[in-house]
Scaffold this active site. Structure first.
Site, PDB file in Angstrom:
ATOM      1  N   ASP A 100       0.838  -1.201   0.000  1.00  0.00           N
ATOM      2  CA  ASP A 100       0.000   0.000   0.000  1.00  0.00           C
ATOM      3  C   ASP A 100       0.875   1.254   0.000  1.00  0.00           C
ATOM      4  OD1 ASP A 100      -2.184  -1.669   0.214  1.00  0.00           O
ATOM      5  OD2 ASP A 100      -2.327  -1.447   2.399  1.00  0.00           O
TER       6      ASP A 100
HETATM    7  N1  URA Z   1      -1.261  -5.951   3.884  1.00  0.00           N
HETATM    8  C1  URA Z   1      -1.766  -4.706   3.886  1.00  0.00           C
HETATM    9  O1  URA Z   1      -2.801  -4.452   4.472  1.00  0.00           O
HETATM   10  N2  URA Z   1      -1.072  -3.754   3.228  1.00  0.00           N
HETATM   11  C2  URA Z   1       0.099  -3.961   2.599  1.00  0.00           C
HETATM   12  O2  URA Z   1       0.689  -3.032   2.041  1.00  0.00           O
HETATM   13  C3  URA Z   1       0.611  -5.274   2.607  1.00  0.00           C
HETATM   14  C4  URA Z   1      -0.084  -6.260   3.248  1.00  0.00           C
END
Ligand code: URA
Length: 229
Positions: A100
């Site tokens: 993310d």
């Molecule tokens: N899980 C999440 O919620 N975000 C990420 O970036 C990676 C794994």
């Protein structure tokens, strides 16, 4: 094959940049620090500053993704992981799985689609380890839930069993072997908590190189590439 040609193809540098590296003494061939200009490819190991280089054209990199950078290759509103690389390295790269915008840590980039598929495919269950900071202290029940598997809103199937190591009241190492959308954040939400910081430390047996500052990258060695062969 000429050594400068080999280095240019293995790294994406130009021939003249490769020649300068050879002249600077950064390149060794099978342990010889001042190599000759030509290679007898069979069995010879070319190293750049101690890191083995491989042919043919595929490239494999690890990058320490900073906060606020997207893993897609193009984005109208944010810097992408490719923007962190020199222009001559960006061509044909994609990331093996995404983090993310606000997640930091290990991202693998490659030109080799089969290799990245082995990392991201739901069938290979390649483990990913995250350092998670939460808004509220973790309860013993929540740790137990995460280990056993939790139900996420959009799926009738619980998450696969996860490894949990609690580091502090509101900090844990969580190793999951799936890659569902926002999985870690949603797993913690399912226990009544909220993720406030998320950092990926490892993919399979490959850990983020501690010498890489946020935004920095390096090529993988041949043995690191082979971890996902
Ligand atoms: N899980 C999440 O919620 N975000 C990420 O970036 C990676 C794994």
């Amino acid at each position: 094959m000429r050594l400068d040609y080999f280095i240019a193809h293995a790294t994406g540098l130009t021939r003249s940049q490769a020649k300068r590296l050879i002249a600077s003494g950064a390149v060794s061939v099978s342990g010889v620090a001042r190599p000759t200009a030509r290679l007898q490819l069979d069995g010879e190991q070319v190293q750049l500053d101690g890191t083995p280089l491989t042919l043919p054209g595929h490239r494999y990199l690890m990058l320490h993704k900073p906060h606020g950078v997207v893993c897609s290759t193009e984005d109208p509103g944010h810097r992408t992981v490719l923007d962190l690389l020199p222009g001559d390295q960006r061509r044909d790269l994609h990331s093996a799985g995404r983090l993310d915008l606000d997640t930091t840590g290990l991202v693998l980039l490659t030109t080799d689609g089969q290799w990245s598929h082995r990392i991201t495919s739901p069938n290979t269950h390649c483990p990913k380890r995250y350092r998670v900071t939460t808004a509220l202290p973790l309860t013993a029940a929540a740790v137990q839930q995460l280990r056993a598997g939790v139900l996420l809103h959009d799926s009738p199937t619980p998450t696969r069993p996860a490894e949990v190591e609690q580091l502090a009241d509101a900090e844990l190492l969580l190793t999951i072997s799936e890659g569902r959308y926002h999985q870690v954040k949603r797993m913690l939400a399912a226990t009544g908590n909220r993720v406030t910081a998320l950092h990926r430390e490892a993919i399979g047996a490959l850990s983020l190189d501690p010498s890489l500052e946020a935004g920095a990258w390096r090529f993988l060695s041949g043995s690191e590439v082979a971890l996902f062969a």
